[in-house]
Design an enzyme around this catalytic site. Structure first.
Site, PDB file in Angstrom:
ATOM      1  N   TRP A 130       0.871  -1.180   0.000  1.00  0.00           N
ATOM      2  CA  TRP A 130       0.000   0.000   0.000  1.00  0.00           C
ATOM      3  C   TRP A 130       0.905   1.227   0.000  1.00  0.00           C
ATOM      4  O   TRP A 130       1.822   1.324   0.834  1.00  0.00           O
ATOM      5  CB  TRP A 130      -0.863  -0.065   1.263  1.00  0.00           C
ATOM      6  CG  TRP A 130      -1.809   1.070   1.463  1.00  0.00           C
ATOM      7  CD1 TRP A 130      -2.701   1.558   0.552  1.00  0.00           C
ATOM      8  CD2 TRP A 130      -1.980   1.840   2.667  1.00  0.00           C
ATOM      9  NE1 TRP A 130      -3.427   2.581   1.118  1.00  0.00           N
ATOM     10  CE2 TRP A 130      -3.004   2.772   2.417  1.00  0.00           C
ATOM     11  CE3 TRP A 130      -1.386   1.826   3.928  1.00  0.00           C
ATOM     12  CZ2 TRP A 130      -3.439   3.694   3.383  1.00  0.00           C
ATOM     13  CZ3 TRP A 130      -1.821   2.728   4.877  1.00  0.00           C
ATOM     14  CH2 TRP A 130      -2.831   3.649   4.605  1.00  0.00           C
ATOM     15  N   ASP A 211      -0.401  -5.070   9.567  1.00  0.00           N
ATOM     16  CA  ASP A 211      -1.446  -4.149   9.132  1.00  0.00           C
ATOM     17  C   ASP A 211      -2.698  -5.000   8.906  1.00  0.00           C
ATOM     18  O   ASP A 211      -2.714  -5.877   8.041  1.00  0.00           O
ATOM     19  CB  ASP A 211      -1.009  -3.440   7.843  1.00  0.00           C
ATOM     20  CG  ASP A 211      -1.996  -2.359   7.432  1.00  0.00           C
ATOM     21  OD1 ASP A 211      -3.105  -2.316   8.005  1.00  0.00           O
ATOM     22  OD2 ASP A 211      -1.655  -1.557   6.539  1.00  0.00           O
ATOM     23  N   LYS A 246     -13.337  -0.531   6.971  1.00  0.00           N
ATOM     24  CA  LYS A 246     -13.959  -1.404   5.974  1.00  0.00           C
ATOM     25  C   LYS A 246     -14.960  -2.348   6.622  1.00  0.00           C
ATOM     26  O   LYS A 246     -16.090  -2.467   6.165  1.00  0.00           O
ATOM     27  CB  LYS A 246     -12.914  -2.231   5.228  1.00  0.00           C
ATOM     28  CG  LYS A 246     -11.533  -1.627   5.125  1.00  0.00           C
ATOM     29  CD  LYS A 246     -11.419  -0.582   4.054  1.00  0.00           C
ATOM     30  CE  LYS A 246     -10.066   0.112   4.182  1.00  0.00           C
ATOM     31  NZ  LYS A 246      -9.741   0.956   3.082  1.00  0.00           N
TER      32      LYS A 246
HETATM   33  C1  LMR Z   1      -6.992   1.955  -0.052  1.00  0.00           C
HETATM   34  O1  LMR Z   1      -5.942   1.333  -0.088  1.00  0.00           O
HETATM   35  O2  LMR Z   1      -7.598   2.318  -1.062  1.00  0.00           O
HETATM   36  C2  LMR Z   1      -7.611   2.294   1.293  1.00  0.00           C
HETATM   37  O3  LMR Z   1      -6.877   1.722   2.313  1.00  0.00           O
HETATM   38  C3  LMR Z   1      -7.882   3.735   1.483  1.00  0.00           C
HETATM   39  C4  LMR Z   1      -6.643   4.536   1.680  1.00  0.00           C
HETATM   40  O4  LMR Z   1      -6.574   5.240   2.691  1.00  0.00           O
HETATM   41  O5  LMR Z   1      -5.740   4.486   0.840  1.00  0.00           O
END
Ligand code: LMR
Length: 397
Positions: A130, A211, A246
């Site tokens: 991420w 996470d 979520k």
């Molecule tokens: C995502 O990865 O789209 C979500 O976790 C929202 C974010 O804060 O990025």
């Protein structure tokens, strides 16, 4: 002072939502941000959450500050979601949990806490991860490196590469792991692989930082905490960032938690004291509403059951959209085997669509996909799936 300063680039995920909102085309589809949408394309307030809010409205008698660490009832509810009742993490009081503003807030509080004591440790994130992991740990002052995770050629987990990289990480470094529903790839470790990773953490002494933003979106609330259970059993020091954005749909209530698991109650209370100083010098104490709602849902048996059913509805709808996407792409004659999409877990899939395909979808079809080809399956509905599949077919020609 701003005259000579250049603007910062937009956020790769939330910036896309801003663009999507501006788009006037009625056919537009948002497969970007990780927000659940129902079959009608809405992100509803869960029925269990609405019911808890009604009760709260009647019962609430103050808006005075919460403690720095949040409501103790919330911390206890979070721990019961993370661990079995019989887990010695709970029975021996060897973890500290505090309410943090969302999963991002939880990661940042944890990162600030770790940086206070191990500023020279390196933080290791999966390749890919991420995007905001880099932002958060970087902002906390850490140097960041990557361990192998996703095998692009086989569209699967590169477990050998991962294990090989993790085995070289020195004691005291911090390893960020996605407890389930890996973001962005949707590719998770199986039980045996988690056991091996937990054993490695124990042997080599690096600090796992889990996470856990999608508990319940993989196979179920209990099934998805397998990784947490393994690290708890191994007795290592580790951290968990929980998010209820979520699984409770509490996105804008910023409802998350950071849990620091230690070997003993004394260490847990030391960790708690330092968590409090991190928070006091940042946002002082957390916003109450989301935590109160989540506690009410989790601690009220009928609401708890209702919530589990709603979570299953969300999870199952995503699984259905995975299947429909695979058959839809085949029906449009898109070249290639997309069956890997069905094997992935959670909200996301690494679609394998190139940057050219992603930008063509955006420009020609008003379909928004995060750079790198991550798609949010929950953005698909039985109404828009055909449009998406035919657009992908056109973009890939
Ligand atoms: C995502 O990865 O789209 C979500 O976790 C929202 C974010 O804060 O990025």
């Amino acid at each position: 002072m701003w005259k000579s300063i250049q603007p910062a680039p937009p956020d790769s995920i939330l910036g896309l939502t801003e663009e999507f909102k501006k788009d006037q085309n009625p056919q537009k589809v948002n497969l970007g941000v990780g927000v659940y949408k129902d079959e009608a394309g809405n992100t509803p307030v869960l029925r269990s959450v609405k019911a808890a809010e009604k009760l709260l409205l009647e019962q609430q008698i103050t808006k005075s500050y919460l403690p720095i660490s949040g409501d103790p009832a919330y911390a206890s509810a979070v721990q019961r979601l993370l661990f079995d009742d019989e887990s010695d993490v709970i029975t021996a009081s060897r973890a500290a949990t505090i309410h943090a503003p969302g999963g991002t807030g939880a990661l940042r509080v944890g990162a600030d806490l770790l940086h206070k004591f191990t500023p020279n440790a390196k933080v290791w994130v999966s390749s890919p991860t991420w995007a905001n992991h880099n932002g958060i740990f970087g902002a906390a002052g850490f140097e960041i490196d990557r361990y192998a995770y996703y095998d692009t050629d086989n569209r699967d987990l590169d477990f050998d590469g991962m294990l090989s990289d993790l085995s070289k990480i020195p004691a005291g470094d911090i390893v960020v792991l996605h407890a389930c529903c890996h973001n962005p790839s949707g590719v998770d470790l199986n039980s045996e692989q988690w056991q091996q990773v937990a054993a490695l953490a124990e042997k080599n002494g690096w600090v796992p930082f889990l996470d856990f933003a999608y508990q319940g979106f993989g196979d179920g609330v209990d099934e998805d905490r397998f990784a947490v259970t393994q690290f708890a059993k191994s007795g290592v020091d580790f951290l968990i960032a929980s998010s209820f954005s979520k699984n409770f749909g509490l996105y804008n209530e910023r409802t998350g938690a950071i849990t620091v698991v230690t070997p003993s109650p004394r260490e847990a209370s030391v960790a708690l004291s330092h968590l409090k100083t991190v928070i006091r010098t940042n946002y002082s104490n957390p916003p109450a509403h989301g935590g109160l709602v989540a506690t009410m849902v989790l601690d009220t048996p009928e609401l708890h059951t209702m919530w589990l059913e709603e979570l299953a509805e969300m999870r199952n709808r995503i699984v259905t959209m995975r299947k429909m996407l695979v058959t839809g792409l085949a029906a449009q004659g898109v070249d290639g085997d997309f069956s890997f999409i069905e094997k992935q877990r959670g909200m996301f899939s690494f679609s394998g669509w190139s940057d050219d395909v992603v930008s063509s979808l955006r420009k020609n079809n008003n379909i928004y996909v995060v750079g790198g080809g991550r798609i949010n399956l929950a953005g698909l509905t039985t109404t828009n799936i055909e449009y998406v599949c035919s657009s992908v077919a056109a973009a890939m020609k």
